[in-house]
Enzyme design. Structure first.
Site, short mmCIF file in Angstrom:
data_model
loop_
_atom_site.label_atom_id
_atom_site.label_comp_id
_atom_site.label_asym_id
_atom_site.label_seq_id
_atom_site.Cartn_x
_atom_site.Cartn_y
_atom_site.Cartn_z
CB THR A 148 -0.94 0.00 1.22
OG1 THR A 148 -1.76 -1.17 1.16
CG2 THR A 148 -1.85 1.22 1.22
CG PHE A 175 0.22 4.69 3.69
CD1 PHE A 175 0.74 3.44 3.42
CD2 PHE A 175 -0.92 4.77 4.49
CE1 PHE A 175 0.16 2.28 3.93
CE2 PHE A 175 -1.51 3.62 5.01
CZ PHE A 175 -0.97 2.37 4.72
O1 LIG Z 1 -7.37 -0.93 8.10
C1 LIG Z 1 -6.19 -0.68 8.15
O2 LIG Z 1 -5.40 -1.30 8.87
C2 LIG Z 1 -5.66 0.41 7.35
O3 LIG Z 1 -4.64 0.93 7.66
C3 LIG Z 1 -6.41 0.83 6.13
C4 LIG Z 1 -5.92 0.17 4.85
C5 LIG Z 1 -6.54 0.87 3.61
O4 LIG Z 1 -7.26 1.83 3.74
O5 LIG Z 1 -6.25 0.40 2.52
C6 LIG Z 1 -4.47 0.34 4.73
C7 LIG Z 1 -3.66 -0.63 4.26
C8 LIG Z 1 -4.18 -1.93 3.82
O6 LIG Z 1 -4.21 -1.85 2.42
C9 LIG Z 1 -5.56 -2.18 4.29
C10 LIG Z 1 -6.31 -1.22 4.81
#
Ligand SMILES: O=C(O)C(=O)C[C@]1(C(=O)O)C=C[C@@H](O)C=C1
Length: 429
Positions: A303, A305
Site C-alpha cells: 500500500t 501512503f
Molecule cells: O485498516 C487498516 O489497517 C488500514 O490501515 C487501512 C488500509 C486501507 O485503507 O487500505 C491500509 C492498508 C491496507 O491496504 C488495508 C487497509
C-alpha cells in the site's frame, strides 16, 4: 458512566492500550463531528470558533462519555525524528483521573477554556523536545499506524476514526502530519482520499510504501471450522478474497472501519464464530490468535501512503522527487486535453507514475452538440463525463522542465493545483 481515555504521552507505551479488556482503556480514535458553536459549552460569541473549542468539540474519545481537551500550555511544535516524550502534554479529561471519575459515577463536563494562539502556533519551525503527532485512520495495530511510524519514526501516532478526521486534525493543529493510504497493489486506488485531497488545504510532503502482510485472527482456542464470519477493512477483505476461499472460508465477509478495529471488535464482544483480518501486531495488542499468516492473494501486496502537512516542503533537485497535481480541462478544449497534458510531460522526458480520474462533482456532464458531424451522419448531443485528473510525475518543481510542463498544462486547464512536490520513497522493500 465510565470515562474512557488513555493519557500516555507516547501511544505505544500505554499499558492500557496494549492489553485492553472490556474494563481497560486505551487511545480511542478521534471521531468526526460537525462543529456547532452554539451547542458548545465553550461558546462565547466569536471566541468559540477558535481552535481550542474545535478540539474540545471534536476530540470525543469515547462513545460513552469522555470529553477530551488537548491541553497546550506550550503549543505543539516538533521535529521529524522523535523528541522527548516527557515534555509532551497529552490529552487530559478535565484534569481528573478517569478511573476515579468512573467509580464515582460522574458525568464529565468540559471546563477547558479556549487558549489564545501564540506566535509558536503560527511558526512551522520545529522545536526540540516535542514529538511529531501523526494522524492516521484506524486504531492501534492498523496498517496505517505502521505506515505513520515508518514515515516518522518516534512520532506519536494519533488514531482517527475516519480519513476526513485525519485531514481536519492537521488543518486544526491537533496533529502535525497525517499519513493516509492512496492506493494498494491489489485493491487499487483509495478514491476517498483523492477526493479529500482536493477539499482540504493540506500539502503532500512525502510518500511511504508499506508491504501489507495480512493475518486471520480469532479468539484463543477457536478453530477455522467454527467460523461463520470474517470481518475487516474492505481493502483487506479484497486483498485476500481468493485465499479465504482456498482456506475453505466461504463465510459471510463484513466490512469494518479498519483492520485493527475489526480485531478489537472480536475481542470486545467475545465472538467465537468471527475472525478478523488484521496485522500480527493487532493480534498481539488485542490478545487474538493467528489462525493463518500471510493470507494476502499476492505476497508482494503493498500500500502506498502519502504524508500530509499544513505547509509544503521546499522542492529540491538533488534527489529523486515526485510531484502530484490535479487539474480540470478548460471547457473549450474539448476531449483532447488529457492527450495534450500527457504530451507536455512526454516532450520534456518527464515520466508519469500515476494517473487517476474522479468525477467532477459540480459539473458532472459535458455536452457536445452536433456529434453527428463526425459521427457518421448521426446528429445529436454527445455527453461525456467531466473529470478532475490526478497526475503524479517524476520530477521536482525545482526543475525548470517541470515548471515549463506545468506552465503548458495551465494553458489547457480551468483548474490546476499542485498537491505537493516531495521526495520519492527510495527505501528498500
Ligand atoms: O485498516 C487498516 O489497517 C488500514 O490501515 C487501512 C488500509 C486501507 O485503507 O487500505 C491500509 C492498508 C491496507 O491496504 C488495508 C487497509
Amino acid at each position: 458512566m465510565a470515562a474512557v481515555l488513555a493519557t500516555a504521552t507516547t501511544g505505544h507505551k500505554s499499558i492500557r492500550m496494549t492489553v485492553p479488556s472490556a474494563k481497560q482503556t486505551r487511545w480511542s480514535p478521534i471521531r468526526r463531528c460537525v462543529y456547532r458553536p452554539e451547542a458548545s459549552p465553550l461558546f462565547h460569541g466569536a471566541v468559540a470558533s477558535n481552535r481550542a473549542d474545535w478540539q474540545s468539540a471534536c476530540a470525543i474519545l469515547s462513545s460513552k462519555a469522555a470529553i477530551v481537551s488537548w491541553r497546550h500550555r506550550q503549543r505543539p511544535q516538533h521535529h521529524d525524528a522523535g523528541g522527548d516524550a516527557g515534555d509532551h502534554l497529552g490529552p487530559v479529561v478535565n484534569d481528573h483521573d478517569s478511573s476515579s471519575a468512573a467509580t464515582a459515577g460522574l458525568d464529565l463536563v468540559p471546563v477547558q477554556l479556549p487558549q489564545p494562539l501564540t506566535v509558536a502556533d503560527l511558526s512551522p519551525a520545529p522545536k526540540h523536545g516535542f514529538q511529531l503527532r501523526v494522524a492516521y485512520q484506524g486504531v492501534p495495530g492498523a496498517y496505517s499506524e505502521a505506515a505513520a511510524t515508518k514515515a516518522y519514526p518516534n512520532c506519536e501516532p494519533i488514531p482517527c476514526d475516519q480519513f476526513e478526521v485525519a485531514f481536519q486534525a492537521v488543518e486544526f493543529w491537533v496533529a502535525d502530519r497525517a499519513v493516509l493510504p492512496v492506493e494498494n497493489s491489489l485493491g487499487g486506488s483509495i478514491h476517498r482520499n483523492y477526493d479529500l485531497l482536493l477539499r482540504h488545504r493540506v500539502h503532500i510532503v512525502g510518500e511511504v510504501q508499506l508491504p501489507v502482510h495480512l493475518c486471520l485472527l480469532a479468539l484463543p482456542g477457536v478453530r477455522k471450522e467454527e467460523l461463520t464470519r470474517v470481518i475487516s477493512h474492505p481493502q483487506a477483505l479484497s486483498q485476500c478474497e481468493h485465499t479465504l476461499t482456498a482456506l475453505g472460508l466461504n463465510v459471510a465477509r463484513d466490512a469494518f472501519d479498519d483492520t485493527a478495529g475489526a480485531a478489537e471488535y472480536v475481542v470486545a464482544n467475545g465472538l467465537q464464530d468471527t475472525a478478523a483480518i488484521a496485522s500480527a501486531r493487532a493480534a498481539e495488542l488485542y490478545g487474538l490468535e493467528v489462525l493463518a499468516d500471510g493470507i494476502q492473494d499476492d505476497q508482494g501486496n503493498m500500500t502506498r501512503f502519502v504524508m500530509l502537512a499544513r505547509e509544503p516542503i521546499v522542492p529540491r533537485a538533488d534527489r529523486p522527487f515526485k510531484t502530484s497535481i490535479v487539474f480540470v480541462a478548460r471547457h473549450r478544449e474539448g476531449t483532447s486535453v488529457l492527450s495534450k497534458v500527457l504530451l507536455a510531460f512526454a516532450i520534456r522526458d518527464i515520466g508519469l507514475t500515476k494517473i487517476e480520474s474522479r468525477p467532477h462533482r459540480q459539473r458532472p456532464i459535458r455536452k457536445e452538440d452536433e456529434a453527428g458531424s463526425s459521427g457518421g451522419g448521426v446528429a445529436g448531443t454527445a455527453k461525456h463525463f467531466e473529470y478532475a485528473f490526478y497526475v503524479d510525475f517524476q520530477a521536482s518543481l525545482a526543475e525548470p522542465r517541470a515548471q515549463n510542463a506545468l506552465a503548458e498544462v495551465q494553458e489547457f486547464t480551468s483548474f490546476l493545483r499542485v498537491l505537493g512536490s516531495y521526495p520519492m520513497d527510495m527505501t528498500p522493500i
